[in-house]
Design a protein around this motif. Structure first.
Motif, PDB file in Angstrom:
ATOM      1  N   TYR A 257      65.862  97.238  46.492  1.00 54.64           N
ATOM      2  CA  TYR A 257      66.909  98.140  46.005  1.00 54.64           C
ATOM      3  C   TYR A 257      66.404  98.833  44.744  1.00 54.64           C
ATOM      4  O   TYR A 257      66.610  98.337  43.640  1.00 54.64           O
ATOM      5  CB  TYR A 257      68.187  97.369  45.693  1.00 54.64           C
ATOM      6  N   ARG A 258      65.733  99.960  44.894  1.00 53.88           N
ATOM      7  CA  ARG A 258      65.094 100.601  43.739  1.00 53.88           C
ATOM      8  C   ARG A 258      66.115 101.017  42.698  1.00 53.88           C
ATOM      9  O   ARG A 258      65.957 100.760  41.513  1.00 53.88           O
ATOM     10  CB  ARG A 258      64.327 101.850  44.188  1.00 53.88           C
ATOM     11  N   GLU A 259      67.195 101.677  43.156  1.00 56.92           N
ATOM     12  CA  GLU A 259      68.167 102.197  42.192  1.00 56.92           C
ATOM     13  C   GLU A 259      68.764 101.046  41.392  1.00 56.92           C
ATOM     14  O   GLU A 259      68.896 101.126  40.172  1.00 56.92           O
ATOM     15  CB  GLU A 259      69.293 102.960  42.901  1.00 56.92           C
ATOM     16  N   ALA A 260      69.098  99.974  42.114  1.00 51.14           N
ATOM     17  CA  ALA A 260      69.701  98.831  41.419  1.00 51.14           C
ATOM     18  C   ALA A 260      68.755  98.295  40.357  1.00 51.14           C
ATOM     19  O   ALA A 260      69.165  97.990  39.230  1.00 51.14           O
ATOM     20  CB  ALA A 260      70.045  97.738  42.428  1.00 51.14           C
ATOM     21  N   ALA A 261      67.478  98.212  40.706  1.00 48.86           N
ATOM     22  CA  ALA A 261      66.520  97.671  39.737  1.00 48.86           C
ATOM     23  C   ALA A 261      66.413  98.589  38.529  1.00 48.86           C
ATOM     24  O   ALA A 261      66.337  98.133  37.378  1.00 48.86           O
ATOM     25  CB  ALA A 261      65.154  97.515  40.394  1.00 48.86           C
ATOM     26  N   ILE A 262      66.425  99.889  38.773  1.00 55.19           N
ATOM     27  CA  ILE A 262      66.269 100.816  37.645  1.00 55.19           C
ATOM     28  C   ILE A 262      67.481 100.712  36.720  1.00 55.19           C
ATOM     29  O   ILE A 262      67.335 100.649  35.495  1.00 55.19           O
ATOM     30  CB  ILE A 262      66.071 102.260  38.170  1.00 55.19           C
ATOM     31  N   VAL A 263      68.661 100.653  37.309  1.00 62.23           N
ATOM     32  CA  VAL A 263      69.847 100.528  36.462  1.00 62.23           C
ATOM     33  C   VAL A 263      69.825  99.193  35.719  1.00 62.23           C
ATOM     34  O   VAL A 263      70.140  99.111  34.535  1.00 62.23           O
ATOM     35  CB  VAL A 263      71.134 100.681  37.294  1.00 62.23           C
ATOM     36  N   ALA A 264      69.415  98.134  36.437  1.00 65.76           N
ATOM     37  CA  ALA A 264      69.383  96.820  35.801  1.00 65.76           C
ATOM     38  C   ALA A 264      68.420  96.816  34.613  1.00 65.76           C
ATOM     39  O   ALA A 264      68.633  96.091  33.636  1.00 65.76           O
ATOM     40  CB  ALA A 264      68.972  95.756  36.811  1.00 65.76           C
ATOM     41  N   THR A 265      67.383  97.620  34.695  1.00 73.52           N
ATOM     42  CA  THR A 265      66.417  97.660  33.599  1.00 73.52           C
ATOM     43  C   THR A 265      67.072  98.142  32.310  1.00 73.52           C
ATOM     44  O   THR A 265      66.657  97.764  31.211  1.00 73.52           O
ATOM     45  CB  THR A 265      65.244  98.577  33.968  1.00 73.52           C
ATOM     46  N   LEU A 266      68.099  98.982  32.465  1.00 75.19           N
ATOM     47  CA  LEU A 266      68.843  99.406  31.265  1.00 75.19           C
ATOM     48  C   LEU A 266      69.361  98.189  30.510  1.00 75.19           C
ATOM     49  O   LEU A 266      69.503  98.218  29.286  1.00 75.19           O
ATOM     50  CB  LEU A 266      70.050 100.252  31.678  1.00 75.19           C
ATOM     51  N   GLY A 267      69.642  97.133  31.282  1.00 76.71           N
ATOM     52  CA  GLY A 267      70.166  95.924  30.670  1.00 76.71           C
ATOM     53  C   GLY A 267      69.247  95.371  29.595  1.00 76.71           C
ATOM     54  O   GLY A 267      69.718  94.788  28.619  1.00 76.71           O
ATOM     55  N   ILE A 268      67.939  95.572  29.736  1.00 82.00           N
ATOM     56  CA  ILE A 268      67.046  94.992  28.725  1.00 82.00           C
ATOM     57  C   ILE A 268      67.141  95.752  27.406  1.00 82.00           C
ATOM     58  O   ILE A 268      66.953  95.181  26.346  1.00 82.00           O
ATOM     59  CB  ILE A 268      65.584  94.923  29.209  1.00 82.00           C
ATOM     60  N   VAL A 269      67.441  97.038  27.497  1.00 80.86           N
ATOM     61  CA  VAL A 269      67.622  97.788  26.250  1.00 80.86           C
ATOM     62  C   VAL A 269      68.903  97.322  25.569  1.00 80.86           C
ATOM     63  O   VAL A 269      68.940  97.044  24.360  1.00 80.86           O
ATOM     64  CB  VAL A 269      67.702  99.299  26.537  1.00 80.86           C
ATOM     65  N   LEU A 270      69.959  97.206  26.378  1.00 76.26           N
ATOM     66  CA  LEU A 270      71.237  96.780  25.813  1.00 76.26           C
ATOM     67  C   LEU A 270      71.128  95.364  25.259  1.00 76.26           C
ATOM     68  O   LEU A 270      71.726  95.039  24.234  1.00 76.26           O
ATOM     69  CB  LEU A 270      72.324  96.858  26.885  1.00 76.26           C
ATOM     70  N   ALA A 271      70.329  94.519  25.942  1.00 75.13           N
ATOM     71  CA  ALA A 271      70.168  93.144  25.453  1.00 75.13           C
ATOM     72  C   ALA A 271      69.563  93.157  24.054  1.00 75.13           C
ATOM     73  O   ALA A 271      70.003  92.421  23.163  1.00 75.13           O
ATOM     74  CB  ALA A 271      69.291  92.351  26.415  1.00 75.13           C
ATOM     75  N   ALA A 272      68.557  94.005  23.859  1.00 73.63           N
ATOM     76  CA  ALA A 272      67.954  94.090  22.522  1.00 73.63           C
ATOM     77  C   ALA A 272      69.005  94.536  21.522  1.00 73.63           C
ATOM     78  O   ALA A 272      69.082  94.025  20.396  1.00 73.63           O
ATOM     79  CB  ALA A 272      66.797  95.074  22.542  1.00 73.63           C
ATOM     80  N   LEU A 273      69.846  95.455  21.949  1.00 75.52           N
ATOM     81  CA  LEU A 273      70.844  95.992  21.030  1.00 75.52           C
ATOM     82  C   LEU A 273      71.838  94.910  20.613  1.00 75.52           C
ATOM     83  O   LEU A 273      72.064  94.678  19.421  1.00 75.52           O
ATOM     84  CB  LEU A 273      71.558  97.164  21.712  1.00 75.52           C
ATOM     85  N   TYR A 274      72.418  94.192  21.589  1.00 70.82           N
ATOM     86  CA  TYR A 274      73.448  93.239  21.152  1.00 70.82           C
ATOM     87  C   TYR A 274      72.864  92.062  20.409  1.00 70.82           C
ATOM     88  O   TYR A 274      73.462  91.565  19.467  1.00 70.82           O
ATOM     89  CB  TYR A 274      74.380  92.823  22.301  1.00 70.82           C
ATOM     90  N   MET A 275      71.673  91.617  20.820  1.00 70.80           N
ATOM     91  CA  MET A 275      71.094  90.455  20.150  1.00 70.80           C
ATOM     92  C   MET A 275      70.660  90.801  18.726  1.00 70.80           C
ATOM     93  O   MET A 275      70.982  90.100  17.768  1.00 70.80           O
ATOM     94  CB  MET A 275      69.887  89.944  20.938  1.00 70.80           C
ATOM     95  N   LEU A 276      69.907  91.869  18.595  1.00 71.56           N
ATOM     96  CA  LEU A 276      69.365  92.173  17.271  1.00 71.56           C
ATOM     97  C   LEU A 276      70.453  92.673  16.338  1.00 71.56           C
ATOM     98  O   LEU A 276      70.387  92.460  15.133  1.00 71.56           O
ATOM     99  CB  LEU A 276      68.236  93.199  17.389  1.00 71.56           C
ATOM    100  N   TRP A 277      71.446  93.331  16.906  1.00 74.24           N
ATOM    101  CA  TRP A 277      72.535  93.783  16.037  1.00 74.24           C
ATOM    102  C   TRP A 277      73.283  92.583  15.493  1.00 74.24           C
ATOM    103  O   TRP A 277      73.644  92.522  14.319  1.00 74.24           O
ATOM    104  CB  TRP A 277      73.458  94.731  16.802  1.00 74.24           C
ATOM    105  N   LEU A 278      73.484  91.588  16.379  1.00 67.15           N
ATOM    106  CA  LEU A 278      74.133  90.355  15.925  1.00 67.15           C
ATOM    107  C   LEU A 278      73.311  89.710  14.816  1.00 67.15           C
ATOM    108  O   LEU A 278      73.841  89.302  13.775  1.00 67.15           O
ATOM    109  CB  LEU A 278      74.282  89.394  17.115  1.00 67.15           C
ATOM    110  N   TYR A 279      71.994  89.642  15.042  1.00 65.71           N
ATOM    111  CA  TYR A 279      71.129  89.034  14.033  1.00 65.71           C
ATOM    112  C   TYR A 279      71.191  89.832  12.735  1.00 65.71           C
ATOM    113  O   TYR A 279      71.311  89.271  11.650  1.00 65.71           O
ATOM    114  CB  TYR A 279      69.688  88.982  14.549  1.00 65.71           C
ATOM    115  N   GLN A 280      71.135  91.143  12.873  1.00 66.31           N
ATOM    116  CA  GLN A 280      71.141  91.983  11.676  1.00 66.31           C
ATOM    117  C   GLN A 280      72.425  91.783  10.873  1.00 66.31           C
ATOM    118  O   GLN A 280      72.410  91.627   9.657  1.00 66.31           O
ATOM    119  CB  GLN A 280      70.997  93.448  12.090  1.00 66.31           C
ATOM    120  N   ARG A 281      73.556  91.751  11.573  1.00 65.38           N
ATOM    121  CA  ARG A 281      74.830  91.673  10.855  1.00 65.38           C
ATOM    122  C   ARG A 281      75.051  90.316  10.213  1.00 65.38           C
ATOM    123  O   ARG A 281      75.689  90.212   9.170  1.00 65.38           O
ATOM    124  CB  ARG A 281      75.985  91.993  11.818  1.00 65.38           C
ATOM    125  N   THR A 282      74.535  89.244  10.873  1.00 67.93           N
ATOM    126  CA  THR A 282      74.812  87.932  10.302  1.00 67.93           C
ATOM    127  C   THR A 282      73.733  87.472   9.338  1.00 67.93           C
ATOM    128  O   THR A 282      74.034  86.878   8.309  1.00 67.93           O
ATOM    129  CB  THR A 282      74.931  86.887  11.430  1.00 67.93           C
TER     130      THR A 282
END
Lengths: 99, 650, 517
Positions: free
Chosen positions: C412-437
């Motif tokens: 499922y190429r499209e699904a994989a490509i969209v899922a890859t967006l998840g890794i960018v968002l993962a960096a965002l929520y994790m590092l933002w949490l780290y930054q704020r705390t």
């Protein structure tokens, strides 16, 4: 011997009992009406037992009588207790069993 | 770009001619893993050792990096002893995993290309380690700093030595992590913490490209190992190769701060200056160029992807140069310059076999002179109480003679004055670009002119003119531990270019077995190109002198023309990101939280509430009157009787 | 008759739970010690069983089957394959860590710690049965029975809204369980129709069920698993539950107990209903991708740390489900590995957040800031956990996430490509949490934050070590998983996508005849 008269009698008794339960407010009377209904059913059982020539219906009648006796014990106890606390034997007054 | 089709035809024959055998490493080459293991061990000791290693932390860190350099030099000479096309060795270490037929081996590939990088990384890296001993002397977390630096060196070496794209990606992310940690090293500054996060996230966008590229390789070749991918590349469809090329380019754009993922690099200057020199100038940001050159086999067969690389490189080289012109912060001016120079390398890498070697050549000389200048800027800041605003500098050549002299070497090298290093490397790129397409070539020459302008501006504002600093103690020269690395790098900035090009067979010949080589026909004579380029450079210098040399520099920031204002704001890169990504993203997040609470969870809670409401309605039926219950029972019994009669009737 | 390893493995924590409950009131410490001791013994037995399979240590571990209710063909049937082995290992490793993490949580609320620890062991025992059982009725029973101790764990200890959260958790999961019960009975009826009444999984897998029936039965199982896992849009119980539960309970819930859902998908739903699985796969893949992105976006929007981690888990569960239903060897192996890695990484995150809450008494992100300065080790462990949460190579989570994405890409190429967006968002929520705390100027309230204590280091070290170890040397684990996943995919009859290009023969083993570069 035709079972019809017995069954008719049973039906009349049952109807009287049912009407009594529905119409009378006095708990004791309602209670007696229930007994009447039970006995009407007993009569029908015995009749059918006789008709079929076996004992099944008789046995059930005995069971009903035992249950009725137990029920009278518990039921009367409750009615007496209610009468003691509320000075009334009307079933409409005892309507607390709701949310 | 009509010449591409002809080029491709030429390349296919090249690949066969210049293919080189890859042998399993024996003897000294089987110790290649030591290159990575030593700094990794150093990092582990420093980061896990706690306060006990505080006093010797910087020494352990520097020793680890230098030892790795020594190993690199030994390997280099050992490699020189091999035949010119027998210099590639694989070092299999262990099997990483094998899932569903996808097998990944942790193995290293040491060939001419990775050797060049190994020497650059460990060499410049060690010099910067030495420099940092002085620069970070008064920082309470100096041990941690060296731990991160060692971690970076280890990860970067893994990046260039990996023999599988997925292993390369480990190094790729490792340097990203080190960069994150080092940009945010002064975590108590919110700006540093934000810049670190931004760098990581923008890089993650690039990583999407990397992951998709490797996934595509898995889909197309069933493997991500270099040997399988490169050997099977010509069996794949052009569409897939182009897709892989574009995905890799996205990854390269993130790591190398190329348009459109350039915005993080300027903010990354929040990190300590040695970090800017090592990671954000000399090594890590050039990883994108390495990636593209390493993937030559794919790009050779995907001309459209190469065109994209050229376009990205050209845009970035101009963008970076323009941004560099307007910055008053010395580190940001240099960062703009880094972007621009990496743009040159990208451009060269996009030209295919004609440019690969020059891209790497420029990458190495740039590593020398840009690290030199960043360290010089650090030396200036060290003497000026961490002041970075060039409008508050001025006339520092007297106070800091060594810094000035070394910085000047870097300056001459970057603007491409012969015989300094940058001249050789940059002019080769301009030639190759002109041979390819005159528009690209013209942009490259224009870029050289702008480079001359902004670097002259930096020189004039920092070292010449009136003294605009107001601190009580005059600026002092840095201690020898900082100036010696500067001197070494300055010497390399002077002789590095000619040395790499002409000593022995030269770097182009050295790299040829890996990258292939191709000679191009110039549209105009070589001398004319050199003359035009030099004239542009001199014009840039003259304009800068006219603006900043002749008249005194104002200490307040002048309003400037629209272009200057745009350049000061990074050509609205951040504004764009904010308007197009951040704000809609925030809005999306907020509205999704609303949807979640009201919609999705609302449906769940709503179901529960509806059942609760229904039961409270039904509850009304429970009046508590025994006789009404009896009536209901009667009705129910009657219903049953009727139902039974009805069913039995037929 | 050989030693009943698997039954022993399950009996130990069960016995531990009973013994812990029997400790006289007021002897809280003794109860904790008993519980910890039993969880450690279970760990040893579990470790031996794992090494039997992982490193070919011959201990004679084998399948067990004893009659239970022979009239209906139900049996106490246990066996392990790579998938269940991995999850059993996760469970036995996590329990002592969680036990240590909850060491002082009950006292903080002035509550008796005894039931807390007894319930923990009960959950462990039930989870182990679920992973090892080869009997569908047995699986169903523990699937439901597990809710009881978890309900009490959430409802008795934790935040002010804990009763609401516990009831929501229970009702939601019971609803799913009810559908599954219907499907279990339906399956049983199928086995009767086929000639012999049985709940034994291998026999049921061998049944040939027609497609229409498969669809309904599949849905019954799948919805139950999707609620448990949890998959969008059946997820809303999870954020409430983890936000209100104590941090270690939240770790137990998302890290270990919820894996029963994803385990059920790959170990029951796929082999039992192959045709329906293939048919529904695109739908489920879509839901999984929505989960990934949706969970990540909501995590970004949270201000409560535990809720935030809850939403990240929804995103990660999305990856697991995506991997299971991509139906390729890479993705399925990745998904199974992901279950372990997500367990370790989520436990690490919850545990560290628990350390922070124990110090500051707040789970709001905004109440922290600059903690890194007074407590650098705490910050370091937190960053490590965050990095494993965003799947940074070579941490263990990366291997699994990459395998899921690349395996999905094959089909499922499209699904994989969209899922890859998840890794960018993962960096965002994790590092933002780290930054704020952790970064920025030190807030006055956290100025005196003590750094990690010895018990806390003892909790963090094995987690960090395992995440690194599996990251660098995943091969033994991946091998046993791969071995178990391959037959499942054969069962589903999923064709393996072949490389698109003719792959050139590459050699280089012993001769120096290499290839062109």
């Amino acid at each position: 011997m035709s079972p019809t008269p017995f069954l008719v009698l049973s039906a009349i008794l049952f109807t009287i009992g049912g009407a009594g339960v529905l119409l009378r407010r006095n708990a004791l009377v309602a209670f007696m009406s229930v007994e009447l209904m039970l006995n009407a059913a007993n009569l029908a059982f015995v009749t059918f037992a006789r008709m079929h020539g076996n004992l099944h219906g008789q046995i059930v009648a005995f069971f009903v009588m035992v249950v009725a006796a137990a029920e009278v014990v518990v039921g009367l106890a409750i009615i007496v207790t209610i009468f003691r606390t509320r000075r009334s034997a009307s079933v409409d007054d005892a309507s607390l069993l709701k949310l | 770009m009509s010449t591409y089709s002809a080029l491709t035809a030429a390349v296919t024959t090249q690949a066969e001619e210049h293919g080189q055998a890859v042998a399993e490493a024996t003897g000294v080459f089987s110790w290649t893993w030591l290159l990575i293991a030593i700094p990794l061990l150093g990092a582990a000791i420093l980061l896990l050792g706690g306060r006990r290693t505080n006093s010797v932390g910087h020494l352990i860190g520097t020793a680890a990096s230098s030892l790795s350099f020594v190993v690199g030099v030994v390997l280099f000479f050992a490699m020189l002893g091999e035949g010119a096309t027998e210099r590639a060795f694989t070092v299999p270490l262990w099997e990483w995993f094998n899932a569903g037929g996808y097998e990944v081996q942790v193995s290293l590939l040491l060939d001419q290309l990775s050797m060049a990088f190994v020497l650059l990384i460990t060499g410049v890296g060690s010099l910067i380690h030495v420099y940092s001993i002085g620069y970070m002397e008064h920082d309470e977390n100096r041990r941690r700093f060296f731990g991160y630096l060692n971690l970076f060196v280890a990860a970067m070496l893994l990046l260039v030595l990996a023999a599988d794209y997925l292993i390369l990606f480990i190094g790729w992310e490792g340097v990203g992590l080190a960069s994150y940690l080092l940009i945010g090293f002064w975590q108590h500054k919110p700006s540093a913490a934000v810049a670190a996060k931004k760098a990581f996230i923008v890089n993650r966008v690039g990583d999407m490209g990397m992951i998709l590229a490797i996934s595509s390789m898995l889909a197309v070749f069933g493997s991500s190992a270099f040997d399988v991918v490169f050997a099977s590349a010509d069996g794949a469809s052009t569409g897939w190769l182009t897709a892989i090329g574009l995905f890799l380019l996205l990854g390269a754009c993130g790591k190398s701060a190329q348009f459109p993922l350039q915005s993080w690099l300027l903010d990354a200057m929040e990190g300590p200056t040695p970090v800017s020199a090592l990671i954000h100038a000399a090594t890590m940001v050039t990883a994108g160029v390495y990636l593209i050159v390493r993937s030559a086999a794919i790009y050779d067969l995907a001309p459209d992807a190469r065109t994209a690389v050229v376009i990205v490189g050209t845009i970035t080289l101009l963008m970076g140069a323009i941004i560099g012109c307007a910055k008053d912060d010395i580190k940001k001016a240099l960062a703009g310059s880094t972007m621009s120079q990496i743009g040159y390398m990208m451009l060269a890498a996009g030209l295919g076999p004609a440019g690969y070697a020059f891209a790497i050549f420029h990458l190495i000389t740039h590593g020398f002179f840009k690290a030199n200048m960043f360290l010089g800027a650090g030396s200036v800041m060290h003497g000026m109480n961490d002041e970075v605003d060039m409008r508050k500098y001025g006339g520092l050549r007297v106070a800091m003679p060594v810094t000035f002299a070394t910085f000047a070497m870097g300056y001459l090298a970057i603007i491409g004055i012969p015989p300094f290093a940058g001249y050789f490397s940059k002019d080769r790129i301009i030639e190759a670009a002109l041979a390819e397409n005159w528009v690209i070539g013209a942009c490259a020459i224009l870029g050289a002119g702008i480079t001359a302008f902004y670097m002259t501006r930096v020189m004039l504002m920092t070292f010449f003119g009136s003294r605009r600093w107001k601190q009580s103690q005059p600026p002092h020269e840095s201690p020898p531990v900082m100036t010696i690395p500067l001197i070494v790098l300055a010497v390399l900035s002077v002789v590095g270019g000619a040395g790499l090009l002409y000593v022995s067979a030269g770097i182009v010949e050295w790299l040829a077995p890996v990258t292939g080589e191709e000679h191009h026909d110039l549209p105009i004579p070589l001398a004319a190109i050199i003359a035009i380029t030099l004239a542009t450079v001199l014009a840039g210098i003259a304009i800068a002198w006219g603006m900043y040399g002749r008249k005194p520099i104002r200490e307040d920031v002048p309003a400037g023309n629209p272009l200057t204002v745009a350049a000061r704001r990074d050509l609205y890169g951040d504004a764009f990101n904010e308007a197009v990504l951040m704000r809609p993203g925030q809005y999306l997040t907020r509205s999704l939280v609303y949807v979640e609470n009201r919609g999705v969870d609302g449906a769940v809670v709503g179901t529960a509430t509806a059942i609760g409401g229904l039961s409270s309605r039904l509850r009304r039926w429970q009046t508590g009157f025994v006789r009404s219950y009896a009536l209901t029972m009667l009705a129910g019994a009657g219903f049953v009787v009727v139902a039974m009669l009805l069913v039995r009737l037929p | 008759m050989t030693f009943p390893w698997l039954t022993t493995l399950i009996a130990l924590p069960a016995l531990g739970a009973v013994l812990t409950a029997l400790v006289p009131a007021g002897r809280g410490t003794l109860a904790k010690q008993v519980a910890l001791a039993f969880s450690l013994i279970t760990l040893i037995v579990g470790g031996l069983i794992t090494s039997h399979y992982l490193f070919d240590l011959d201990l004679g571990v084998e399948a067990e089957r004893y009659e239970w209710i022979p009239e209906i063909g139900a049996s106490w049937a246990l066996d392990v394959n790579g998938i269940s082995l991995a999850l059993i290992a996760l469970t036995v490793v996590s329990t002592p860590i969680i036990a240590l993490a909850m060491w002082r949580e009950a006292e903080a609320e002035k509550r008796d710690p005894k039931p807390f620890f007894a319930l923990l062991l009960a959950v462990e025992a039930l989870t182990l049965v679920a992973f090892a059982s080869r009997d569908v009725l047995l699986f169903y029973l523990v699937f439901e029975a597990m809710l009881i101790p978890l309900y009490f764990l959430i409802g008795m200890y934790g935040g002010p809204q804990r009763r609401y959260a516990a009831v929501k958790f229970l009702l939601y999961n019971l609803a799913g369980g009810l559908l599954m019960l219907a499907a279990v009975i339906g399956l049983y009826v199928q086995s009767i129709d086929a000639g012999s009444a049985t709940f034994f999984l291998p026999d049921l897998v061998a049944l040939d069920i027609d497609v229409t029936t498969q669809r309904w039965l599949f849905l019954g199982f799948m919805i139950a698993f999707a609620i448990k896992a949890p998959l969008w849009p059946f997820h809303t119980w999870l954020p409430d539950a983890v936000a209100e539960a104590t941090p270690s309970n939240a770790a137990l819930l998302t890290g270990v107990a919820d894996k029963v859902g994803t385990f059920g998908m790959i170990a029951l739903a796929l082999p039992l209903f192959p045709d329906a699985s293939r048919e529904f796969a695109p739908v489920i893949v879509t839901l999984a991708v929505i989960s990934i992105i949706y969970g990540a976006l909501l995590a970004i929007g949270q201000t409560d740390m535990k809720r935030l981690i809850g939403y990240t888990s929804i995103s990660h569960f999305g990856f697991i489900v995506l991997g299971v239903f991509a139906l390729t060897g890479e993705a399925a192996a990745g998904a199974t590995l992901y279950m372990i890695n997500h367990g370790l990484s989520t436990i690490a995150l919850f545990v560290v957040v628990g350390f922070m809450i124990a110090r500051r008494g707040s789970r709001q992100v905004g109440d922290y800031g600059g903690v890194q300065k007074p407590a650098p080790k705490l910050a370091g462990v937190f960053l490590f956990a965050a990095l494993s949460g965003l799947a940074l190579p070579p941490l263990s989570t990366f291997v699994s996430e990459f395998l899921v994405i690349s395996g999905t890409f094959l089909r499922y190429r499209e699904a994989a490509i969209v899922a890859t967006l998840g890794i960018v968002l993962a960096a965002l929520y994790m590092l933002w949490l780290y930054q704020r705390t952790m970064t920025g100027p030190v807030r006055p309230e956290v100025e005196k934050t003590p750094d990690l204590r010895r018990r806390e280091i003892a909790i963090a070290t094995p987690l960090v070590g395992l995440i690194l170890l599996i990251g660098f040397f995943p091969k033994p684990l991946v091998d046993v998983i791969d071995e178990a996943v391959a037959p499942t995919l054969v069962e589903v009859d999923a064709d393996r996508p072949e490389p698109l290009a003719p792959v050139a023969e590459v050699d280089g083993d012993d001769d120096n005849e290499g290839t062109d570069q």
